[in-house]
Structure formats: structure tokens, C-alpha cells
Design a protein around this motif. Sequence first.
Motif, mmCIF file in Angstrom:
data_model
loop_
_atom_site.group_PDB
_atom_site.id
_atom_site.type_symbol
_atom_site.label_atom_id
_atom_site.label_comp_id
_atom_site.label_asym_id
_atom_site.label_seq_id
_atom_site.Cartn_x
_atom_site.Cartn_y
_atom_site.Cartn_z
ATOM 1 N N GLU A 160 -2.705 -12.924 -5.628
ATOM 2 C CA GLU A 160 -2.747 -11.717 -5.323
ATOM 3 C C GLU A 160 -2.459 -10.835 -6.091
ATOM 4 O O GLU A 160 -3.065 -11.097 -7.771
ATOM 5 C CB GLU A 160 -0.666 -11.956 -5.525
ATOM 6 C CG GLU A 160 -0.400 -9.821 -4.509
ATOM 7 C CD GLU A 160 0.850 -9.999 -4.131
ATOM 8 O OE1 GLU A 160 0.847 -9.061 -3.662
ATOM 9 O OE2 GLU A 160 1.523 -10.909 -4.241
ATOM 10 N N VAL A 161 -3.621 -9.847 -6.371
ATOM 11 C CA VAL A 161 -4.336 -8.465 -7.061
ATOM 12 C C VAL A 161 -3.282 -7.345 -6.848
ATOM 13 O O VAL A 161 -3.275 -7.004 -5.963
ATOM 14 C CB VAL A 161 -5.984 -8.102 -7.131
ATOM 15 C CG1 VAL A 161 -6.124 -10.049 -8.144
ATOM 16 C CG2 VAL A 161 -6.060 -8.599 -5.826
ATOM 17 N N VAL A 162 -3.272 -6.121 -7.482
ATOM 18 C CA VAL A 162 -2.587 -5.343 -7.970
ATOM 19 C C VAL A 162 -3.641 -4.635 -8.192
ATOM 20 O O VAL A 162 -3.842 -4.037 -9.328
ATOM 21 C CB VAL A 162 -1.024 -4.456 -7.246
ATOM 22 C CG1 VAL A 162 -0.759 -3.386 -7.618
ATOM 23 C CG2 VAL A 162 -0.602 -5.473 -6.933
ATOM 24 N N PHE A 163 -3.597 -3.472 -7.760
ATOM 25 C CA PHE A 163 -4.963 -2.087 -8.065
ATOM 26 C C PHE A 163 -4.508 -0.735 -7.440
ATOM 27 O O PHE A 163 -4.328 -0.298 -7.105
ATOM 28 C CB PHE A 163 -6.240 -1.795 -7.486
ATOM 29 C CG PHE A 163 -7.336 -3.435 -7.687
ATOM 30 C CD1 PHE A 163 -8.244 -3.342 -8.887
ATOM 31 C CD2 PHE A 163 -7.617 -4.921 -7.087
ATOM 32 C CE1 PHE A 163 -8.843 -4.642 -9.483
ATOM 33 C CE2 PHE A 163 -8.315 -5.680 -7.135
ATOM 34 C CZ PHE A 163 -9.511 -5.474 -8.296
ATOM 35 N N TYR B 6 0.720 -1.033 0.561
ATOM 36 C CA TYR B 6 -0.032 0.170 -0.090
ATOM 37 C C TYR B 6 0.950 0.683 -0.415
ATOM 38 O O TYR B 6 1.773 1.293 0.951
ATOM 39 C CB TYR B 6 -0.858 0.583 0.688
ATOM 40 C CG TYR B 6 -1.724 1.126 1.257
ATOM 41 C CD1 TYR B 6 -2.100 1.392 0.222
ATOM 42 C CD2 TYR B 6 -2.041 1.892 2.327
ATOM 43 C CE1 TYR B 6 -3.339 2.450 -0.348
ATOM 44 C CE2 TYR B 6 -3.271 2.774 1.918
ATOM 45 C CZ TYR B 6 -3.191 3.261 0.892
ATOM 46 O OH TYR B 6 -4.725 4.069 1.085
ATOM 47 N N GLU B 7 0.639 1.855 -0.915
ATOM 48 C CA GLU B 7 1.683 2.937 -1.507
ATOM 49 C C GLU B 7 0.874 4.347 -1.322
ATOM 50 O O GLU B 7 0.147 4.454 -2.771
ATOM 51 C CB GLU B 7 2.397 2.971 -2.301
ATOM 52 C CG GLU B 7 3.763 2.304 -1.698
ATOM 53 C CD GLU B 7 4.484 2.000 -3.397
ATOM 54 O OE1 GLU B 7 3.989 2.545 -3.659
ATOM 55 O OE2 GLU B 7 5.824 1.151 -2.463
ATOM 56 N N GLY C 261 2.615 -7.601 -14.772
ATOM 57 C CA GLY C 261 2.204 -6.989 -13.999
ATOM 58 C C GLY C 261 2.940 -6.501 -12.109
ATOM 59 O O GLY C 261 3.491 -6.529 -12.606
ATOM 60 N N GLY C 262 2.484 -5.175 -12.119
ATOM 61 C CA GLY C 262 3.489 -4.858 -11.294
ATOM 62 C C GLY C 262 2.530 -3.741 -10.364
ATOM 63 O O GLY C 262 1.921 -3.302 -10.635
ATOM 64 N N ARG C 263 3.934 -2.739 -9.736
ATOM 65 C CA ARG C 263 3.273 -1.332 -8.816
ATOM 66 C C ARG C 263 2.794 -0.749 -10.334
ATOM 67 O O ARG C 263 1.962 0.771 -9.641
ATOM 68 C CB ARG C 263 4.086 -0.969 -8.216
ATOM 69 C CG ARG C 263 4.909 -2.197 -7.102
ATOM 70 C CD ARG C 263 5.574 -1.768 -6.259
ATOM 71 N NE ARG C 263 6.134 -2.519 -5.330
ATOM 72 C CZ ARG C 263 6.526 -2.213 -4.307
ATOM 73 N NH1 ARG C 263 6.803 -0.945 -3.921
ATOM 74 N NH2 ARG C 263 7.047 -3.588 -3.406
ATOM 75 N N VAL C 264 3.209 0.020 -11.277
ATOM 76 C CA VAL C 264 2.755 0.373 -12.427
ATOM 77 C C VAL C 264 2.588 0.479 -13.705
ATOM 78 O O VAL C 264 2.684 -0.767 -13.925
ATOM 79 C CB VAL C 264 4.053 1.613 -12.335
ATOM 80 C CG1 VAL C 264 4.634 2.750 -11.178
ATOM 81 C CG2 VAL C 264 5.230 0.689 -12.829
ATOM 82 N N VAL D 21 -2.663 -0.499 -4.692
ATOM 83 C CA VAL D 21 -2.786 -1.068 -3.771
ATOM 84 C C VAL D 21 -2.795 -2.370 -3.847
ATOM 85 O O VAL D 21 -3.321 -2.498 -4.695
ATOM 86 C CB VAL D 21 -4.262 -1.166 -2.067
ATOM 87 C CG1 VAL D 21 -5.146 -1.414 -3.172
ATOM 88 C CG2 VAL D 21 -3.972 -1.490 -1.350
ATOM 89 N N GLY D 22 -1.951 -3.606 -2.742
ATOM 90 C CA GLY D 22 -1.812 -4.703 -3.362
ATOM 91 C C GLY D 22 -2.177 -6.337 -2.413
ATOM 92 O O GLY D 22 -2.269 -5.073 -1.184
#
Length: 394
Positions: A173-176, A58-59, A145-148, A65-66
Motif C-alpha cells: 500500500e502507498v499513500v501520496f 481519499y481525502e 508514515g501515514g496520512r500527513v 490518496v492511498g
Amino acid sequence: MRSYEPQAENEAADTVREAAGRAERLRLVGGDTKAGLGRPAQDEATLSARGLTGITLYEPAEMVVGARAGTPLSEVRDLLAGRGQMLPFEPMDHRGLLGSAGEPTIGAVAAINNSGPRRINSGAARDSLIGVRFVNGRGEVIKSGGRVMKNVTGLDLVKLMAGSWGTLGLLTEVVFKVLPVQERVATLVIEGLDDARAVEALSAALGSPFELTGAAHLPSGVADAQALTLMRVEGFAASIDYRAGELRRLLKRFGQATLIEGAASDTLWTAVRDVGFFAGTGEAVWRLSTAPTHGPAVAAAIGRARAARWFYDWGGGLIWLATDAAGDAGAEAIRSALRAFGGHATLVRAPEPVRAAVPVFEPLPEPLLRVSQGVKAAHDPAGIFNPGRMYAGI
């Protein structure tokens, strides 16, 4: 029936690898709140992501958020709300409509591309999903994918997994991407419009520069004796005053628009999001997607063929339809009416024998079906994940 609930990603991969070796068909679930949604899976065991929990990233400054796939959706929402942020796409809670229990999970949101009224403004869940980890049918852990968000070359597995309904792999796991919560939310309401005039009003508002985040129409008898046409605006307080005033002027030929806020506004949009108007009935519920300007004609054609009630979201492009739980004949009447205008129909709620007999998802043309079957075979060669969930062989 066996049930597997791995507590770690590597354990999930081992479970899948062993199941593939013995050709054991698996029904993939999160919190299992969507039992009864879609075609019944022809499974021999359940594989749940419920044990894969926890926020992994979480940033707030980067607005990302992941979380592991079994993390309750409420936990993610609470974390974001504490920093004045939210998931942009307003995912639906199916429990009221389907009469199910359990706790919705963040992985299931991605798996079915769960998107609510705000989709017209912020896009679908797929558009905010920027990273996934999943276990394919060989028991391999895949990361994409990833953080960006980056430019994609080749196969975009993130978008492929969104809306795959657990037929290609178990999300772990998922990142949105996330957005700030708006300072003020208000809804303009025009009463008494028929469907065609309501969609005309919604189209005018959506085509204006005044940025709606919700556009729905509830025909008379759905939420009130009067038909209600709803237009939601969000933003800074001064911006809401200005935009609401301009929208009133733009739409004055359709009637007087009143402004509601707070609980009255929130309750309406929650009911639109969760299809609360059709909860607790014995009717079959369909989700129809078409061009917004065709929505009223589609609904009218179905209404001439069978007793039904409906309401519109996404400016008229999404029709939620409730009718009797008839089998093949009822499905064909609905799809025939839709076929004349273009679009697709999904059977969301019906007794299991009906869902087993009727194509729950819109049947694909042969070329697209072959492509879909090829993608399925590449990710799940033994065909163990949710067999028959969507189409023949998928």
C-alpha cells in the motif's frame, strides 16, 4: 517458473515467509509493464502485487490518496481527475519505450521513484510519498508514515522504499500527497537553438520568478527538423498571460518565443515524459543525470565517442540518450564521458545479454556499496527479493 499473485497482504506475507524458508528467489512485479527495465533479476519465481487492488484512502480536502500497490495507475488518476486533482510528479509510462504490455500500477510508481518533467517544480515521486506498507524478506508486514507528513527521527522507511526497485520488500500500500489540476497549461517554444544556448535559456527561465513546470530541449531531428526549446507554465489564465509575456521579454536575446496550448502542447510533453522519440527502435537507451549546465558538454563528449542522439529534460540535468546496443565498451564510453563532469548513468533499454553483462545502474563507491548491502541484509536477510537487480548482492 512459479508465479504467486496474493489477493491480500497477509497472504503476501505468508508467501514471502515460505519462500524465505526455502531460499526461493522472487522477482517482484506490479503490472509487469517494466519488463526489460534494469538488470535482469536472477529469480526462480514471480511475486506479483497485481491482486492487491483498491483505493484505501481519499481525502480531497486534505489532498491525500492511498491505494493498494496493485491498483492501476489509471484508476488513481481517474479518481483524482474527478475532483480536479492530480499526482504532482507526472510519472512516466514505460510501455512505448520498452514495448511492454500490461497496466502500470501505483505501487510500481513508488518502487522505482517514477518522476517526469514536473519534477523540477513539484519534486520526485519520493517527495510526494508519505506512507507505505510493505512485506519485508522475513514475511513481516511493516507500516511507515501515514496520512500527513511529519518530522522524521531515525530511519525514514518511506523514502528508503521509494526507488528501491523491489530489492527491500514488496510494497502492499502507498499513500501520496496530491495537487490541484491547473486551470490552464501553455508552452513557450523557441526554435533553432543549439544545445548550449538552449540550456542557457532554460536556466534563465528557471532562475526567474515565473515558475516553470517543464523545461526541455529537443535538438534538431528529434521531434522536428528544427531544434525546439520548451518551457511549460501552468496556473490561472491571467497568470499565464502575464508570465508568458515576462518570459518572452526575459528570453528575447535567444529568439522569438511562440506560445502553444491544448493538444499540441500536451503531445510534446507526453513524448518528453515517456521518451516517445526513441520508442520502437533497436537502440540502447540511457538515462543520464548531471548538473544542468554540464548537460550539453556531456552529450557532446558522448557524441564524439560514438553515434548517438539525445534530448534534455529537467532544464538540461536529465539527458535521454539513444545509441547502438553495444556492451561493455559502449557503456564505458558513456560513463567515461559523464565521469569528467559528474553525474550518473542508467541503462534503461537494451537486449537482455547486454543488461546482464553491463552495470545497468551507476556502480557505487565501495563505502556506499557496503551501506547499501547492509540495508539490503537488514530488510531481506535471505536475499530473496530481486537478487542482482541493482548492484552486486542487491
